[in-house]
Design a protein around this motif. Structure first.
Motif, mmCIF file in Angstrom:
data_model
loop_
_atom_site.group_PDB
_atom_site.id
_atom_site.type_symbol
_atom_site.label_atom_id
_atom_site.label_comp_id
_atom_site.label_asym_id
_atom_site.label_seq_id
_atom_site.Cartn_x
_atom_site.Cartn_y
_atom_site.Cartn_z
ATOM 1 N N ALA A 46 -38.557 -41.137 -26.228
ATOM 2 C CA ALA A 46 -37.237 -40.632 -26.608
ATOM 3 C C ALA A 46 -36.467 -41.667 -27.430
ATOM 4 O O ALA A 46 -35.882 -41.336 -28.476
ATOM 5 C CB ALA A 46 -36.442 -40.252 -25.362
ATOM 6 N N TYR A 47 -36.472 -42.925 -26.988
ATOM 7 C CA TYR A 47 -35.732 -43.945 -27.720
ATOM 8 C C TYR A 47 -36.427 -44.327 -29.024
ATOM 9 O O TYR A 47 -35.761 -44.739 -29.981
ATOM 10 C CB TYR A 47 -35.487 -45.166 -26.832
ATOM 11 C CG TYR A 47 -34.187 -45.041 -26.069
ATOM 12 C CD1 TYR A 47 -32.989 -45.450 -26.645
ATOM 13 C CD2 TYR A 47 -34.146 -44.473 -24.815
ATOM 14 C CE1 TYR A 47 -31.788 -45.310 -25.982
ATOM 15 C CE2 TYR A 47 -32.942 -44.320 -24.134
ATOM 16 C CZ TYR A 47 -31.767 -44.740 -24.717
ATOM 17 O OH TYR A 47 -30.582 -44.582 -24.065
ATOM 18 N N SER A 48 -37.739 -44.176 -29.085
ATOM 19 C CA SER A 48 -38.437 -44.382 -30.352
ATOM 20 C C SER A 48 -38.025 -43.318 -31.370
ATOM 21 O O SER A 48 -37.804 -43.611 -32.552
ATOM 22 C CB SER A 48 -39.953 -44.333 -30.139
ATOM 23 O OG SER A 48 -40.373 -45.366 -29.277
ATOM 24 N N ALA A 49 -37.889 -42.069 -30.895
ATOM 25 C CA ALA A 49 -37.456 -40.987 -31.783
ATOM 26 C C ALA A 49 -36.010 -41.183 -32.214
ATOM 27 O O ALA A 49 -35.644 -40.876 -33.353
ATOM 28 C CB ALA A 49 -37.618 -39.640 -31.076
ATOM 29 N N LEU A 50 -35.152 -41.708 -31.318
ATOM 30 C CA LEU A 50 -33.766 -41.984 -31.686
ATOM 31 C C LEU A 50 -33.693 -43.043 -32.792
ATOM 32 O O LEU A 50 -32.852 -42.959 -33.698
ATOM 33 C CB LEU A 50 -32.977 -42.449 -30.465
ATOM 34 C CG LEU A 50 -32.604 -41.359 -29.447
ATOM 35 C CD1 LEU A 50 -31.994 -41.986 -28.199
ATOM 36 C CD2 LEU A 50 -31.652 -40.337 -30.047
ATOM 37 N N ALA A 51 -34.561 -44.042 -32.701
ATOM 38 C CA ALA A 51 -34.623 -45.034 -33.777
ATOM 39 C C ALA A 51 -35.073 -44.386 -35.083
ATOM 40 O O ALA A 51 -34.622 -44.779 -36.172
ATOM 41 C CB ALA A 51 -35.582 -46.160 -33.384
ATOM 42 N N TRP A 52 -35.925 -43.405 -34.969
ATOM 43 C CA TRP A 52 -36.376 -42.667 -36.151
ATOM 44 C C TRP A 52 -35.204 -41.923 -36.800
ATOM 45 O O TRP A 52 -35.157 -41.771 -38.032
ATOM 46 C CB TRP A 52 -37.490 -41.695 -35.759
ATOM 47 C CG TRP A 52 -38.368 -41.259 -36.895
ATOM 48 C CD1 TRP A 52 -38.302 -41.667 -38.190
ATOM 49 C CD2 TRP A 52 -39.441 -40.322 -36.834
ATOM 50 N NE1 TRP A 52 -39.269 -41.044 -38.946
ATOM 51 C CE2 TRP A 52 -39.985 -40.215 -38.138
ATOM 52 C CE3 TRP A 52 -40.003 -39.568 -35.814
ATOM 53 C CZ2 TRP A 52 -41.042 -39.380 -38.432
ATOM 54 C CZ3 TRP A 52 -41.065 -38.729 -36.103
ATOM 55 C CH2 TRP A 52 -41.589 -38.647 -37.403
ATOM 56 N N TYR A 53 -34.249 -41.437 -35.979
ATOM 57 C CA TYR A 53 -33.045 -40.795 -36.534
ATOM 58 C C TYR A 53 -32.376 -41.723 -37.558
ATOM 59 O O TYR A 53 -32.035 -41.306 -38.665
ATOM 60 C CB TYR A 53 -32.024 -40.525 -35.424
ATOM 61 C CG TYR A 53 -32.286 -39.356 -34.510
ATOM 62 C CD1 TYR A 53 -33.522 -38.727 -34.451
ATOM 63 C CD2 TYR A 53 -31.282 -38.861 -33.686
ATOM 64 C CE1 TYR A 53 -33.757 -37.666 -33.600
ATOM 65 C CE2 TYR A 53 -31.498 -37.798 -32.839
ATOM 66 C CZ TYR A 53 -32.734 -37.196 -32.792
ATOM 67 O OH TYR A 53 -32.945 -36.142 -31.946
#
Length: 345
Positions: A80-87
């Motif tokens: 989830a936090y990896s995807a948030l960094a992708w944002y």
């Protein structure tokens, strides 16, 4: 003026850190006080007593969950936090400002931003301050940071609409379960599914507009431009990954017996987390519990509350605790850089 600005910013950082520590403690206390017996223990002593009771209750909840479930939940939080960094990375790519900003820098900035934003409430403001400080240090203008925040918020909204549309089409009964909280939510199944199809149509229109390069449309004095298809493609992957991973934390720590299934948990998460963001309650405290208990009625309420507590620990409180030293180290490095520049002058 620069000295005054630095002093003011240090004061703001101090308030954010103190507020984060206080929120961390009060949220843990409020969360476990849902149980009347635990509340009586908390009310019987002072601060040190509260700390001991909180630690004991959390340990009890964690022990009751199988090790395999803890592992899957931790991996979900990491995803989830990896995807948030992708944002953030997608927004920087859209703005054409990715050059010179490394992936680790973006990841750490995003991690701290969302840790503070999710916990302190008013996520655009609290998270925006962190982004403003971090990305201005890399040469971005305040207007560009504002555009980045807007793009990240839209990416999350896009993912919510897309996944909620899927849930409403395939699990329409989830809305009927909310009738205990909102009597007006007793709606025909066909109407709920039609609403889901409408949300999916909106998402499709957005993708189509990017693919066919629709003309920008004006919103007041602002021109809204469709992102390039490559940007939209990344949003289609990043947003669902983040939301589904965050919901996976709760799904994996719920007991297997009478578990309603992943899509029901996903729907409950989207509805409750979005309601929590709209209410601006720190971490959606109280809002998520009410919605989850209404929708997931096949699992004992104590197990649902325990799953939400573990979710808060992994998705909210642990990232917040890790972010406090990160922001202090960053501010110290910025202060050292300013001193070095002044000496050179």
């Amino acid at each position: 003026m620069k000295r005054i600005a630095r002093v003011i910013w240090k004061f703001v950082v101090g308030l954010i850190v103190i507020g984060a520590v206080w929120v961390l403690f009060t949220k843990l206390r409020t969360e476990i006080a849902c149980d009347p017996a635990t509340k009586a223990l908390l009310d019987s002593g002072g601060l040190w007593n509260d700390v001991k009771v909180i630690i004991a209750v959390i340990a009890e909840y964690l022990i009751d969950v199988p090790l395999k479930s803890h592992l899957y939940a931790c991996l979900s939080a990491l995803a989830a936090y990896s995807a948030l960094a992708w944002y953030d990375r997608i927004a920087l790519l859209h703005l054409g400002r990715l050059k010179g900003i490394s992936w680790p820098y973006v990841a750490v900035c995003s991690f701290v931003t969302y840790a503070f934003g999710h916990n302190l409430g008013a996520s655009v403001l609290s998270g925006g301050l962190v982004r403003l400080r971090a990305y201005c240090a890399k040469g971005l203008k305040a207007t560009e940071v504002a555009a980045l925040v807007a793009m990240c918020s839209f990416t999350f909204l896009f993912g919510c609409l897309l996944l909620l549309g899927v849930v409403l089409v395939f699990e329409p009964e989830i809305i009927l379960a909310l009738s205990a909280l909102i009597p007006r939510m007793v709606l025909p199944i066909w109407f709920v599914q039609a609403a889901g199809i409408f949300l999916l149509a909106l998402c499709f229109l957005y993708v189509l507009g990017s693919w066919r390069t629709f003309k920008p449309f004006r919103l007041g004095a602002l021109d809204i431009v469709y992102p390039r298809l490559g940007i939209v493609g990344r949003q289609l992957l990043a947003a669902p990954l983040e939301i589904m991973s965050a919901a996976g934390i709760i799904y994996f720590v719920l007991p297997e017996a009478n578990n309603p299934g992943y899509f029901v948990v996903l729907g409950a998460f989207i509805l409750s987390f979005s309601a929590g963001l709209i209410s601006q309650a720190p971490g959606g405290l109280g809002v998520m519990e009410a919605i989850f208990l209404a929708i997931i009625d096949t699992v004992p309420p104590t197990s649902v509350i325990a799953a939400l507590l573990i979710w808060r620990l992994l998705y909210l409180m642990l990232p917040l605790a890790l972010s406090i030293p990160v922001i202090l180290v960053f501010e110290r490095s910025q202060a050292a850089k300013q001193c070095s520049l002044q000496q050179d002058e």
